[in-house]
Design a protein around this motif. Structure first.
Motif, PDB file in Angstrom:
ATOM      1  N   GLN A  59       0.846  -1.181   0.000  1.00  0.00           N
ATOM      2  CA  GLN A  59       0.000   0.000   0.000  1.00  0.00           C
ATOM      3  C   GLN A  59       0.884   1.235   0.000  1.00  0.00           C
ATOM      4  O   GLN A  59       2.006   1.212   0.465  1.00  0.00           O
ATOM      5  N   THR A  60       0.344   2.316  -0.518  1.00  0.00           N
ATOM      6  CA  THR A  60       1.102   3.567  -0.509  1.00  0.00           C
ATOM      7  C   THR A  60       1.400   4.001   0.913  1.00  0.00           C
ATOM      8  O   THR A  60       2.500   4.426   1.244  1.00  0.00           O
ATOM      9  N   SER A  61       0.401   3.877   1.788  1.00  0.00           N
ATOM     10  CA  SER A  61       0.583   4.167   3.214  1.00  0.00           C
ATOM     11  C   SER A  61       0.224   2.920   3.982  1.00  0.00           C
ATOM     12  O   SER A  61      -0.947   2.630   4.197  1.00  0.00           O
ATOM     13  N   PRO A  62       1.230   2.098   4.350  1.00  0.00           N
ATOM     14  CA  PRO A  62       0.948   0.809   4.975  1.00  0.00           C
ATOM     15  C   PRO A  62       0.017   0.960   6.167  1.00  0.00           C
ATOM     16  O   PRO A  62       0.238   1.782   7.035  1.00  0.00           O
ATOM     17  N   ARG A  63      -1.036   0.135   6.205  1.00  0.00           N
ATOM     18  CA  ARG A  63      -1.994   0.194   7.294  1.00  0.00           C
ATOM     19  C   ARG A  63      -2.278  -1.223   7.765  1.00  0.00           C
ATOM     20  O   ARG A  63      -3.322  -1.799   7.489  1.00  0.00           O
ATOM     21  N   PRO A  64      -1.337  -1.827   8.501  1.00  0.00           N
ATOM     22  CA  PRO A  64      -1.493  -3.213   8.920  1.00  0.00           C
ATOM     23  C   PRO A  64      -2.574  -3.360   9.970  1.00  0.00           C
ATOM     24  O   PRO A  64      -2.933  -2.421  10.661  1.00  0.00           O
ATOM     25  N   THR A  65      -3.070  -4.576  10.120  1.00  0.00           N
ATOM     26  CA  THR A  65      -4.072  -4.866  11.140  1.00  0.00           C
ATOM     27  C   THR A  65      -3.532  -5.929  12.076  1.00  0.00           C
ATOM     28  O   THR A  65      -2.557  -6.618  11.789  1.00  0.00           O
ATOM     29  N   SER A  66      -4.180  -6.118  13.199  1.00  0.00           N
ATOM     30  CA  SER A  66      -3.717  -7.057  14.204  1.00  0.00           C
ATOM     31  C   SER A  66      -3.860  -8.491  13.737  1.00  0.00           C
ATOM     32  O   SER A  66      -4.831  -8.880  13.110  1.00  0.00           O
ATOM     33  N   GLN A  67      -2.899  -9.387  14.153  1.00  0.00           N
ATOM     34  CA  GLN A  67      -2.984 -10.799  13.940  1.00  0.00           C
ATOM     35  C   GLN A  67      -3.763 -11.393  15.113  1.00  0.00           C
ATOM     36  O   GLN A  67      -4.045 -10.728  16.117  1.00  0.00           O
ATOM     37  N   ASP A  68      -3.640 -12.842  14.063  1.00  0.00           N
ATOM     38  CA  ASP A  68      -4.149 -13.495  15.243  1.00  0.00           C
ATOM     39  C   ASP A  68      -3.480 -12.979  16.571  1.00  0.00           C
ATOM     40  O   ASP A  68      -2.884 -12.073  16.490  1.00  0.00           O
ATOM     41  N   GLU A  82      -9.238   0.641  12.115  1.00  0.00           N
ATOM     42  CA  GLU A  82      -7.921   1.223  11.871  1.00  0.00           C
ATOM     43  C   GLU A  82      -7.088   1.351  13.141  1.00  0.00           C
ATOM     44  O   GLU A  82      -6.057   2.005  13.155  1.00  0.00           O
ATOM     45  N   LEU A  83      -7.531   0.763  14.236  1.00  0.00           N
ATOM     46  CA  LEU A  83      -6.796   0.793  15.489  1.00  0.00           C
ATOM     47  C   LEU A  83      -5.920  -0.453  15.557  1.00  0.00           C
ATOM     48  O   LEU A  83      -6.405  -1.567  15.748  1.00  0.00           O
ATOM     49  N   THR A  84      -4.615  -0.285  15.366  1.00  0.00           N
ATOM     50  CA  THR A  84      -3.676  -1.395  15.256  1.00  0.00           C
ATOM     51  C   THR A  84      -2.908  -1.581  16.550  1.00  0.00           C
ATOM     52  O   THR A  84      -2.340  -0.639  17.096  1.00  0.00           O
ATOM     53  N   MET A  85      -2.879  -2.805  17.039  1.00  0.00           N
ATOM     54  CA  MET A  85      -2.213  -3.127  18.297  1.00  0.00           C
ATOM     55  C   MET A  85      -0.819  -3.689  18.028  1.00  0.00           C
ATOM     56  O   MET A  85      -0.664  -4.622  17.232  1.00  0.00           O
ATOM     57  N   LEU A  86       0.180  -3.138  18.704  1.00  0.00           N
ATOM     58  CA  LEU A  86       1.570  -3.540  18.490  1.00  0.00           C
ATOM     59  C   LEU A  86       2.197  -4.074  19.780  1.00  0.00           C
ATOM     60  O   LEU A  86       1.804  -3.692  20.882  1.00  0.00           O
ATOM     61  N   ARG A  87       3.224  -4.939  19.599  1.00  0.00           N
ATOM     62  CA  ARG A  87       3.902  -5.559  20.740  1.00  0.00           C
ATOM     63  C   ARG A  87       5.325  -5.026  20.876  1.00  0.00           C
ATOM     64  O   ARG A  87       6.039  -4.840  19.886  1.00  0.00           O
ATOM     65  N   THR A  88       5.749  -4.803  22.100  1.00  0.00           N
ATOM     66  CA  THR A  88       7.150  -4.475  22.375  1.00  0.00           C
ATOM     67  C   THR A  88       7.908  -5.757  22.694  1.00  0.00           C
ATOM     68  O   THR A  88       7.340  -6.748  23.164  1.00  0.00           O
ATOM     69  N   LEU A 146       5.918   4.957  11.328  1.00  0.00           N
ATOM     70  CA  LEU A 146       5.542   3.710  11.981  1.00  0.00           C
ATOM     71  C   LEU A 146       4.873   2.733  11.022  1.00  0.00           C
ATOM     72  O   LEU A 146       5.088   1.524  11.105  1.00  0.00           O
ATOM     73  N   GLY A 147       4.058   3.232  10.095  1.00  0.00           N
ATOM     74  CA  GLY A 147       3.427   2.340   9.132  1.00  0.00           C
ATOM     75  C   GLY A 147       4.449   1.558   8.329  1.00  0.00           C
ATOM     76  O   GLY A 147       4.323   0.346   8.150  1.00  0.00           O
ATOM     77  N   GLU A 148       5.481   2.259   7.864  1.00  0.00           N
ATOM     78  CA  GLU A 148       6.546   1.607   7.108  1.00  0.00           C
ATOM     79  C   GLU A 148       7.304   0.605   7.972  1.00  0.00           C
ATOM     80  O   GLU A 148       7.664  -0.493   7.529  1.00  0.00           O
ATOM     81  N   PHE A 149       7.534   0.966   9.247  1.00  0.00           N
ATOM     82  CA  PHE A 149       8.249   0.056  10.152  1.00  0.00           C
ATOM     83  C   PHE A 149       7.452  -1.228  10.371  1.00  0.00           C
ATOM     84  O   PHE A 149       8.007  -2.334  10.310  1.00  0.00           O
ATOM     85  N   VAL A 150       6.159  -1.103  10.617  1.00  0.00           N
ATOM     86  CA  VAL A 150       5.340  -2.285  10.864  1.00  0.00           C
ATOM     87  C   VAL A 150       5.255  -3.147   9.614  1.00  0.00           C
ATOM     88  O   VAL A 150       5.283  -4.383   9.675  1.00  0.00           O
ATOM     89  N   TYR A 151       5.172  -2.513   8.462  1.00  0.00           N
ATOM     90  CA  TYR A 151       5.141  -3.255   7.198  1.00  0.00           C
ATOM     91  C   TYR A 151       6.398  -4.102   7.036  1.00  0.00           C
ATOM     92  O   TYR A 151       6.350  -5.249   6.569  1.00  0.00           O
ATOM     93  N   ALA A 152       7.543  -3.534   7.458  1.00  0.00           N
ATOM     94  CA  ALA A 152       8.817  -4.253   7.343  1.00  0.00           C
ATOM     95  C   ALA A 152       9.050  -5.223   8.496  1.00  0.00           C
ATOM     96  O   ALA A 152       9.899  -6.116   8.388  1.00  0.00           O
ATOM     97  N   ASN A 153       8.303  -5.052   9.591  1.00  0.00           N
ATOM     98  CA  ASN A 153       8.494  -5.898  10.775  1.00  0.00           C
ATOM     99  C   ASN A 153       7.137  -6.404  11.271  1.00  0.00           C
ATOM    100  O   ASN A 153       6.688  -6.040  12.369  1.00  0.00           O
ATOM    101  N   PRO A 154       6.470  -7.237  10.504  1.00  0.00           N
ATOM    102  CA  PRO A 154       5.112  -7.662  10.871  1.00  0.00           C
ATOM    103  C   PRO A 154       5.031  -8.426  12.180  1.00  0.00           C
ATOM    104  O   PRO A 154       3.946  -8.544  12.755  1.00  0.00           O
TER     105      PRO A 154
END
Length: 402
Positions: free
Chosen positions: A4-13, A350-356, A387-395
């Protein structure tokens, strides 16, 4: 994941969560942010400001149509809410884009464990979430900071704290002591996080997670998908009714354990709050709890925006009353109306949850919790609005919760 032009990942399982129904008063809003930050003036905003922090972690994650309808209704409310300066020197300066809402928006969300028998200044922030909205204002990301992360907590004049090394959740307590109050606790926490990650903030909220029970019950229930079976350490069943252990013991009746089985189900306010507080018995302890708390926030956002919930006048008024007991808010110098309408394009999906730290313990040379290099890189991406680009590269940083 599609390109995507502006990566917009969603939560996984005794009952530790018998909280006071209101946030302790800490005085009026005022003061000035240091380091060239914006000057704060004391003001009050209408009750509908409270709705901005109920769903989707400070944002009313809903459509523009629903917001317009809600604004018309809530503007009729007679009460006011006093905002407070929760950021101190950690607020964005004008040079960092703090003068307007045109660029990325970063919020600090602090969930407090406020127990009824504790003094107002004897509280730690056990849920620490950075909420990032990119400049496109069409996506939101939640990143939890582990509560046991080793941190260099700076000196804080307001509370007389001399500074030192401790778990990061202790920063709130250090700032709140000696009359610093919850406002001081939030300010010291924000400064500690800024020093650690480089992120300055547009606003903040202190969330009494105990207050979420009334909000969820007003919504009716929320749908939660349990990832790992876990036995509650806080509640039990008595005659078919779920109760806090301290209350259950007073009945003298037989008690049976509460066990959250794997799978998706509707949960009441008590169930959802209790489940989101569990960490013992989970494979990754506090890291699983972080994901469960993010999951609860997203579930509330989803429920709030379904079936016209926020266009129902009766339901709106009920939610206002329930939410007003759960939050303290700071959105800087931006008018509440501008803040909400700037973010009206964000929905719960569009609320994406990320892990540290990859979702598990990461020790340092002192055998204490620390942010991993990848996590520090993720926070740098927040600062640079990449952050969108980072998450796209680090799913792998995506949450495993639904």
């Amino acid at each position: 994941m599609p390109v995507q032009t502006s990566p917009r990942p969603t939560s996984q399982d005794s009952d530790p969560y018998a909280r006071p129904s209101t946030i302790p008063s800490q005085g009026g809003r005022g003061g000035q942010r240091t380091g060239g930050a914006r000057k704060r003036t004391k003001r009050k905003d209408p009750l509908w400001a409270r709705l901005t922090v109920i769903f989707g972690a400070v944002l009313m994650m809903t459509s523009g149509v629903a917001i317009v309808g809600s604004k018309a209704l809530i503007s009729q409310a007679t009460g006011n809410i006093a905002q407070k300066n929760l950021l101190g020197g950690a607020g964005k300066t004008d040079a960092e884009g703090g003068a307007d809402l045109d660029g990325p928006i970063d919020m600090l969300l602090l969930g407090v464990d406020a127990r009824e028998r504790w003094a107002a200044d004897d509280v730690r922030a056990d849920s620490i979430i950075v909420l990032h909205i990119p400049a496109s204002h069409d996506q939101a990301y939640m990143i939890s900071i582990p509560r046991d992360t080793e941190a260099q907590i700076p000196a804080f004049k307001k509370s007389g704290y001399a500074g030192g090394t401790d778990k990061i959740n202790a920063a709130f307590q250090a700032g709140a002591r000696n009359g610093g109050g919850w406002e001081g606790g939030a300010q010291l926490m924000a400064q500690t996080i800024k020093n650690m990650t480089g992120i300055s903030f547009d606003g903040a909220a202190i969330i009494n997670f105990g207050g979420f029970k009334n909000v969820i019950d007003t919504l009716g229930s929320v749908r939660i998908c349990v990832k790992h079976e876990v036995k509650s350490i806080h509640t039990v069943m008595v005659d078919g009714k779920q109760m806090w252990k301290a209350d259950a013991k007073k009945t003298g009746r037989p008690m049976t354990p509460v066990v959250y089985k794997k799978g998706c189900r509707q949960m009441s306010g008590l169930e959802a709050l209790d489940y989101s507080r569990q960490r013992y018995g989970l494979p990754n302890s506090d890291y699983d709890r972080q994901q469960n708390q993010q999951q609860l926030i997203k579930a509330m956002a989803r429920k709030a925006t379904e079936k016209g919930m926020l266009t129902n006048p009766v339901k709106i008024n009920q939610l206002i009353r329930a939410a007003g007991k759960a939050f303290i808010l700071d959105v800087g110098d931006a008018p509440i109306a501008d803040f909400i309408f700037t973010l009206r394009g964000i929905s719960a999906s569009e609320l994406t949850m990320l892990r540290t730290n990859g979702g598990t313990y990461n020790g340092n040379a002192n055998n204490r919790e620390a942010l991993s290099p990848q996590t520090l890189e993720m926070f740098q991406a927040v600062k640079n609005d990449k952050l969108g680009e980072f998450v796209y590269a680090n799913p792998a940083v995506l949450s495993t919760r639904n």
